[in-house]
Design a protein around this motif. Structure first.
Motif, PDB file in Angstrom:
ATOM      1  N   UNK A 318     -32.291  24.427  17.495  1.00 48.01           N
ATOM      2  CA  UNK A 318     -31.886  24.229  18.887  1.00 48.01           C
ATOM      3  C   UNK A 318     -32.946  24.736  19.860  1.00 48.01           C
ATOM      4  N   UNK A 319     -33.917  25.478  19.376  1.00 54.74           N
ATOM      5  CA  UNK A 319     -34.925  26.061  20.260  1.00 54.74           C
ATOM      6  C   UNK A 319     -35.646  25.024  21.126  1.00 54.74           C
ATOM      7  N   UNK A 320     -36.180  23.939  20.573  1.00 57.83           N
ATOM      8  CA  UNK A 320     -36.847  22.964  21.446  1.00 57.83           C
ATOM      9  C   UNK A 320     -35.887  22.202  22.335  1.00 57.83           C
ATOM     10  N   UNK A 321     -34.613  22.161  21.948  1.00 60.00           N
ATOM     11  CA  UNK A 321     -33.629  21.315  22.627  1.00 60.00           C
ATOM     12  C   UNK A 321     -32.743  22.069  23.607  1.00 60.00           C
ATOM     13  N   UNK A 322     -32.786  23.399  23.593  1.00 59.58           N
ATOM     14  CA  UNK A 322     -31.783  24.203  24.294  1.00 59.58           C
ATOM     15  C   UNK A 322     -31.595  23.810  25.752  1.00 59.58           C
ATOM     16  N   UNK A 323     -32.671  23.486  26.445  1.00 62.73           N
ATOM     17  CA  UNK A 323     -32.573  23.127  27.854  1.00 62.73           C
ATOM     18  C   UNK A 323     -32.655  21.643  28.122  1.00 62.73           C
ATOM     19  N   UNK A 324     -32.445  20.838  27.087  1.00 61.26           N
ATOM     20  CA  UNK A 324     -32.548  19.381  27.249  1.00 61.26           C
ATOM     21  C   UNK A 324     -31.305  18.618  26.794  1.00 61.26           C
ATOM     22  N   UNK A 325     -30.403  19.263  26.051  1.00 60.81           N
ATOM     23  CA  UNK A 325     -29.267  18.539  25.480  1.00 60.81           C
ATOM     24  C   UNK A 325     -27.949  19.144  25.948  1.00 60.81           C
ATOM     25  N   UNK A 326     -26.883  18.378  25.789  1.00 60.68           N
ATOM     26  CA  UNK A 326     -25.532  18.854  26.101  1.00 60.68           C
ATOM     27  C   UNK A 326     -25.023  19.731  24.951  1.00 60.68           C
ATOM     28  N   UNK A 327     -23.956  20.488  25.162  1.00 64.88           N
ATOM     29  CA  UNK A 327     -23.375  21.255  24.060  1.00 64.88           C
ATOM     30  C   UNK A 327     -22.962  20.368  22.880  1.00 64.88           C
ATOM     31  N   UNK A 328     -22.508  19.137  23.175  1.00 68.57           N
ATOM     32  CA  UNK A 328     -22.168  18.220  22.077  1.00 68.57           C
ATOM     33  C   UNK A 328     -23.418  17.877  21.264  1.00 68.57           C
ATOM     34  N   UNK A 329     -24.534  17.655  21.966  1.00 65.76           N
ATOM     35  CA  UNK A 329     -25.788  17.401  21.276  1.00 65.76           C
ATOM     36  C   UNK A 329     -26.244  18.605  20.472  1.00 65.76           C
ATOM     37  N   UNK A 330     -26.029  19.793  21.017  1.00 63.92           N
ATOM     38  CA  UNK A 330     -26.408  21.019  20.314  1.00 63.92           C
ATOM     39  C   UNK A 330     -25.622  21.171  19.015  1.00 63.92           C
ATOM     40  N   UNK A 331     -24.336  20.801  19.040  1.00 66.14           N
ATOM     41  CA  UNK A 331     -23.526  20.880  17.830  1.00 66.14           C
ATOM     42  C   UNK A 331     -24.055  19.923  16.765  1.00 66.14           C
ATOM     43  N   UNK A 332     -24.423  18.721  17.170  1.00 65.02           N
ATOM     44  CA  UNK A 332     -24.996  17.752  16.227  1.00 65.02           C
ATOM     45  C   UNK A 332     -26.280  18.310  15.607  1.00 65.02           C
ATOM     46  N   UNK A 333     -27.126  18.883  16.452  1.00 66.26           N
ATOM     47  CA  UNK A 333     -28.378  19.472  15.955  1.00 66.26           C
ATOM     48  C   UNK A 333     -28.084  20.580  14.951  1.00 66.26           C
ATOM     49  N   UNK A 334     -27.129  21.424  15.270  1.00 66.43           N
ATOM     50  CA  UNK A 334     -26.789  22.524  14.369  1.00 66.43           C
ATOM     51  C   UNK A 334     -26.280  22.050  13.028  1.00 66.43           C
ATOM     52  N   UNK A 335     -25.374  21.085  13.032  1.00 66.39           N
ATOM     53  CA  UNK A 335     -24.806  20.585  11.771  1.00 66.39           C
ATOM     54  C   UNK A 335     -25.871  19.941  10.896  1.00 66.39           C
ATOM     55  N   UNK A 336     -26.746  19.141  11.507  1.00 64.17           N
ATOM     56  CA  UNK A 336     -27.808  18.488  10.734  1.00 64.17           C
ATOM     57  C   UNK A 336     -28.807  19.520  10.226  1.00 64.17           C
ATOM     58  N   UNK A 337     -29.153  20.492  11.073  1.00 58.11           N
ATOM     59  CA  UNK A 337     -30.133  21.509  10.672  1.00 58.11           C
ATOM     60  C   UNK A 337     -29.607  22.386   9.543  1.00 58.11           C
ATOM     61  N   UNK A 338     -28.326  22.732   9.585  1.00 58.62           N
ATOM     62  CA  UNK A 338     -27.767  23.565   8.528  1.00 58.62           C
ATOM     63  C   UNK A 338     -27.887  22.911   7.174  1.00 58.62           C
ATOM     64  N   UNK A 339     -27.486  21.631   7.101  1.00 63.61           N
ATOM     65  CA  UNK A 339     -27.585  20.908   5.832  1.00 63.61           C
ATOM     66  C   UNK A 339     -29.037  20.614   5.474  1.00 63.61           C
ATOM     67  N   UNK A 340     -29.856  20.226   6.477  1.00 63.34           N
ATOM     68  CA  UNK A 340     -31.246  19.878   6.214  1.00 63.34           C
ATOM     69  C   UNK A 340     -32.078  21.056   5.763  1.00 63.34           C
ATOM     70  N   UNK A 341     -31.869  22.211   6.366  1.00 63.85           N
ATOM     71  CA  UNK A 341     -32.638  23.392   5.975  1.00 63.85           C
ATOM     72  C   UNK A 341     -32.184  23.932   4.625  1.00 63.85           C
ATOM     73  N   UNK A 342     -30.904  23.743   4.299  1.00 63.97           N
ATOM     74  CA  UNK A 342     -30.467  24.109   2.942  1.00 63.97           C
ATOM     75  C   UNK A 342     -31.235  23.273   1.927  1.00 63.97           C
ATOM     76  N   UNK A 343     -31.362  21.991   2.207  1.00 60.65           N
ATOM     77  CA  UNK A 343     -32.111  21.120   1.303  1.00 60.65           C
ATOM     78  C   UNK A 343     -33.561  21.559   1.202  1.00 60.65           C
ATOM     79  N   UNK A 344     -34.164  21.944   2.342  1.00 58.67           N
ATOM     80  CA  UNK A 344     -35.558  22.363   2.334  1.00 58.67           C
ATOM     81  C   UNK A 344     -35.768  23.685   1.645  1.00 58.67           C
ATOM     82  N   UNK A 345     -34.854  24.626   1.874  1.00 55.43           N
ATOM     83  CA  UNK A 345     -35.019  25.963   1.316  1.00 55.43           C
ATOM     84  C   UNK A 345     -34.630  26.039  -0.158  1.00 55.43           C
ATOM     85  N   UNK A 346     -33.760  25.161  -0.601  1.00 53.10           N
ATOM     86  CA  UNK A 346     -33.260  25.240  -1.986  1.00 53.10           C
ATOM     87  C   UNK A 346     -33.788  24.081  -2.830  1.00 53.10           C
TER      88      UNK A 346
END
Length: 453
Positions: A318-346
């Motif tokens: 959310x760091x690059x997006x924090x001042x550019x997206x709505x809270x709904x957009x932030x939630x989408x970013x968070x959900x995708x990042x959580x799953x995507x980073x799990x894939x990257x880290x594991x």
């Protein structure tokens, strides 16, 4: 005799101070002539109070936040060495930033072609900065505060890299690497995106550091992990975290400090800063839950380490997006990042079998890329009506291409220069500790200290 010696020493001290006077005087006095990057201070009291607070919050992210987050994830024999890295980097980068990096990042080079890539060398040791000057893009904040706030970003970025080479880098090599990296990598990337360089002019959206901080640090971490090779016993010995309570405390401090990181990057106390704060909270919570659920399905149990790692992944994305997206957009970013980073880290790390000790690339590199791309897709003029945001919202495909360009340039530049810096370190201080030191533990081998009950 003693008196004569004292007199001579005092004389030498006064002579040294007199020699530095030309550098010190402009920094302590009101600037007579503004430099190209400066403006006359138009003090915004509320904004200044908020950025003073944000500066303390962002520093809290590194010491003790990141130090504890990383310190809890290493083995017991390497805890002191790991937290010492964060503390030493804080001290080292502060001096480097004051001496040279600030001007390189935010100064204006008189040659416009050079200024596309790096700033000015006229601000050495903050020469020409006074109490009544401001940075041109933040006229309401004293420049001294602007310098300190941006310094906290310059501190945490190289500190993040340390997670990739945890438990195996020489302390002397780490100090040389971080000095060169701060000057040759962080400052130019910061200038290109935030300081008037060509990526910012191109329209790359990076509200608080997705490109400058996280992709930058994540890619550098991956290069370090590949260059140094695996830890002794990696894949065959138990390298589980020694204290997940420390990791949880560290992650919590990162979460709290990140409000200064993201909401502070508005540089004012206003509605956009408030939106950035809410977006930070929402994305972080969503990412932590997403990582936990994926891990729960795969491992049959939800882990505390997964929750903490997922939260950091959300903070990153959310760091690059924090001042550019709505809270709904932030939630989408968070959900995708959580799953995507799990894939990257594991999963990705298992497939390619590299030893990114504490998942610096898996969380920060991949999370930064996800967040930067989604910023171009989800940017909203209802949150940010600035020229760059408006242009991106009007042509999202072009915005996505622009974001990908910023990502690509950062990856290539950072990877190449980081590799060169590692070569310099290898043939001077050395980079990796001996196998004997790895077995003994870096606390004892490098610092002569040990963690006791």
């Amino acid at each position: 005799m003693k008196r004569n010696l004292f007199t001579r020493m005092a004389g030498l001290g006064l002579a040294a101070i007199a020699g530095f006077a030309p550098l010190l005087a402009p920094a302590m006095a009101s600037a007579q002539e503004l430099m190209a990057h400066q403006a006359k201070l138009e003090l915004d009291g509320a904004g200044t109070a908020w950025i003073l607070t944000s500066t303390a919050l962002v520093l809290l992210m590194t010491i003790p936040g990141l130090a504890l987050f990383y310190g809890g994830m290493v083995r017991r024999k390497n805890v002191i060495a790991t937290v010492a890295q964060s503390f030493a980097i804080t001290c080292l980068v502060t001096v480097v930033w004051m001496a040279i990096s600030y001007g390189m990042a935010f100064g204006v080079n008189p040659d416009p072609n050079i200024n596309k890539f790096v700033g000015s060398f006229q601000v050495l040791f903050l020469n020409g900065v006074g109490i009544d000057t401001a940075y041109s893009a933040a006229k309401g904040l004293p420049e001294f505060l602007w310098i300190t706030y941006q310094l906290t970003f310059a501190i945490i970025t190289p500190a993040l890299i340390a997670g990739a080479f945890a438990e195996r880098m020489k302390f002397s090599g780490m100090l040389l690497f971080m000095t060169l990296w701060s000057i040759l990598v962080y400052a130019p990337i910061a200038h290109m995106v935030w300081g008037g360089g060509w990526l910012g002019t191109l329209g790359v959206l990076d509200f608080a550091g997705g490109t400058v901080v996280h992709i930058n640090a994540g890619v550098a971490g991956l290069v370090c992990a590949l260059f140094m090779g695996k830890r002794k016993g990696y894949g065959s010995e138990n390298m589980a975290p020694h204290n997940l309570v420390l990791t949880m405390i560290g992650a919590s401090l990162l979460w709290v400090g990140w409000f200064g990181f993201n909401a502070g990057s508005e540089w004012a106390a206003d509605g956009l800063a408030s939106a950035a704060m809410l977006n930070t909270q929402v994305a972080t919570a969503g990412a932590a839950l997403a990582w936990m659920l994926v891990e729960w399905v795969e491992r049959k149990k939800p882990g505390m380490l997964g929750l903490a790692s997922g939260a950091v992944a959300g903070l990153v994305a959310v760091t690059p997006a924090a001042g550019f997206v709505t809270p709904q957009g932030a939630l989408i970013i968070g959900l995708i990042a959580g799953a995507g980073c799990y894939a990257g880290a594991v999963w990705v790390k298992k497939i390619f079998k590299y030893d990114d000790s504490l998942d610096a690339f898996g969380v920060h590199g991949i999370g930064g890329i996800i967040g930067a791309l989604l910023t171009g897709v989800l940017v909203s003029t209802s949150i940010n009506s600035g020229a760059a945001a408006t242009a991106a919202a009007a042509d999202r495909m072009h915005a996505l291409i622009t974001q990908a360009t910023g990502i690509g340039v950062t990856i290539v530049y950072t990877a190449v220069v980081t590799f060169v810096i590692l070569l310099i370190c290898k043939f001077t201080t050395g980079v990796k500790v001996s196998e004997e030191a790895e077995v003994e533990g870096l606390d004892a081998a490098l610092h002569g200290e040990a963690l006791h009950e």
